[in-house]
Design an enzyme around this catalytic site. Structure first.
Site, PDB file in Angstrom:
ATOM      1  N   ASP A  67       1.047  -1.338  -0.138  1.00 17.33           N
ATOM      2  CA  ASP A  67      -0.101  -0.295   0.140  1.00 17.33           C
ATOM      3  C   ASP A  67       0.531   1.459  -0.126  1.00 17.33           C
ATOM      4  O   ASP A  67       2.417   0.846   0.356  1.00 17.33           O
ATOM      5  CB  ASP A  67      -1.125  -0.042   1.016  1.00 17.33           C
ATOM      6  CG  ASP A  67      -0.105  -0.483   2.270  1.00 17.33           C
ATOM      7  OD1 ASP A  67       0.839  -0.029   2.651  1.00 17.33           O
ATOM      8  OD2 ASP A  67      -0.801  -0.887   3.876  1.00 17.33           O
ATOM      9  N   ASN A 134      -8.801  -1.577  13.458  1.00 14.89           N
ATOM     10  CA  ASN A 134      -9.648  -2.139  13.259  1.00 14.89           C
ATOM     11  C   ASN A 134     -10.260  -3.048  12.597  1.00 14.89           C
ATOM     12  O   ASN A 134     -10.660  -2.712  11.439  1.00 14.89           O
ATOM     13  CB  ASN A 134     -10.047  -0.748  12.705  1.00 14.89           C
ATOM     14  CG  ASN A 134      -9.603  -0.081  11.092  1.00 14.89           C
ATOM     15  OD1 ASN A 134      -8.041  -0.737  10.914  1.00 14.89           O
ATOM     16  ND2 ASN A 134      -9.862   0.890  10.648  1.00 14.89           N
ATOM     17  N   HIS A 136      -8.539  -3.362   9.078  1.00 16.17           N
ATOM     18  CA  HIS A 136      -7.401  -3.551   8.110  1.00 16.17           C
ATOM     19  C   HIS A 136      -6.311  -4.273   7.471  1.00 16.17           C
ATOM     20  O   HIS A 136      -5.466  -4.351   8.549  1.00 16.17           O
ATOM     21  CB  HIS A 136      -7.626  -1.744   7.862  1.00 16.17           C
ATOM     22  CG  HIS A 136      -6.313  -0.659   8.432  1.00 16.17           C
ATOM     23  ND1 HIS A 136      -6.844   0.459   8.637  1.00 16.17           N
ATOM     24  CD2 HIS A 136      -5.272  -1.439   8.110  1.00 16.17           C
ATOM     25  CE1 HIS A 136      -5.350   0.731   9.040  1.00 16.17           C
ATOM     26  NE2 HIS A 136      -4.108  -0.184   9.069  1.00 16.17           N
ATOM     27  N   GLU A 141      -9.715  -0.879   4.428  1.00 13.37           N
ATOM     28  CA  GLU A 141     -10.817  -0.846   5.518  1.00 13.37           C
ATOM     29  C   GLU A 141     -11.834  -1.618   5.736  1.00 13.37           C
ATOM     30  O   GLU A 141     -12.300  -2.042   4.769  1.00 13.37           O
ATOM     31  CB  GLU A 141     -11.151   0.777   6.124  1.00 13.37           C
ATOM     32  CG  GLU A 141      -9.880   1.585   5.708  1.00 13.37           C
ATOM     33  CD  GLU A 141      -8.937   2.294   6.919  1.00 13.37           C
ATOM     34  OE1 GLU A 141      -9.143   1.072   7.706  1.00 13.37           O
ATOM     35  OE2 GLU A 141      -8.435   3.082   7.317  1.00 13.37           O
TER      36      GLU A 141
END
Ligand code: GLP
Length: 240
Positions: A67, A134, A136, A141
């Site tokens: 990423d 969270n 991800h 996400e």
């Protein structure tokens, strides 16, 4: 999902590096997709040491970034490409032409993502992943489905705030480019790496919550060859 639990962080680093070295020795042409963030850095340092001691080589391998943040200057130390260079590539022997990065400064981001997927040319042999608080993976996400492709994404608030750990200024990135869940789940082998107590709760949920795109890491449970590498603190909320 295979669970590999190590009693200490040094054992976790050593374990992941040993497995990785073996994969690369068995297949010197290994095509890998690698994360950044803080999680893999000690493993990268060990791997770089192994390269320098000539125990292993990246000369025939290929590395793809997982990423990249958008909106940061090319030389920003928080850019994923710069983190990966600093912690691994600058100390390893990978030929530059065998390194593929997602470029968030490309004029046409969709074309950039399609070109990246085309360069990969098929399933990665090995994907290493960290995990966000969270759940991800990369920048997939919550809400990222199993079929999501390499694409531009808006970051959630918790991810934006977490990125403050990588940059030295207040202009936090709000979007990025990420390899999609589809390419992650199609990889021949996937390793999810987690260390430290701040990851314990999300690791518990990754294993125990219903498998759902609300928690992208949980989707790894349907991968036929996925291993979770955890140290004792990240594993603290897992029941035997
Ligand atoms: C970041 C990155 C991910 C990384 C994760 C965990 O937002 N986009 O690729 O794996 O969050 O980061 P860290 O390892 O620093 O905890």
């Amino acid at each position: 999902m295979n669970l590999l639990r190590f009693d200490s962080e040094p054992a976790w680093v050593n374990g992941a590096t040993t497995f990785w070295r073996d994969r690369l020795r068995l297949n010197p042409r290994l095509r890998m997709c690698l994360p950044t963030g803080h999680t893999p850095n000690a493993i990268y340092a060990e791997m770089a040491g192994a390269v320098q001691r000539k125990e292993v080589s990246f000369q025939q391998a290929a590395i793809f970034t997982l990423d990249e943040f958008g909106g940061l200057a090319p030389d920003d130390p928080g850019r994923c490409i710069n983190m990966l260079k600093r912690h691994l590539l600058d100390h390893a022997d990978l030929p530059a032409k065998q390194f593929y990065a997602l470029n968030p400064d490309a004029r046409d981001l969709d074309a950039e993502c399609r070109a990246f997927e085309a360069a990969a040319g098929g399933p990665f042999d090995l994907v290493l992943l960290g995990i966000g608080l969270n759940g991800h993976l990369g920048m997939n996400e919550p809400g990222s489905g199993a079929g999501s492709e390499t694409r531009r994404v808006d970051l959630h608030e918790i991810t934006i705030n977490s990125s403050a750990r990588y940059v030295t200024h207040q202009q936090l990135p709000r979007w990025g480019l990420t390899v999609g869940m589809k390419q992650i789940l199609e990889a021949k082998e996937v390793w999810l790496l987690a260390n430290g107590e701040r990851k314990a709760e999300i690791i518990r949920r990754t294993i125990s919550d219903p498998m759902s795109e609300a928690l992208p890491a949980s989707l790894l449970r349907k991968h036929p060859n996925c291993s979770l590498f955890v140290d004792a603190t990240a594993a603290a909320k897992l029941h035997s």
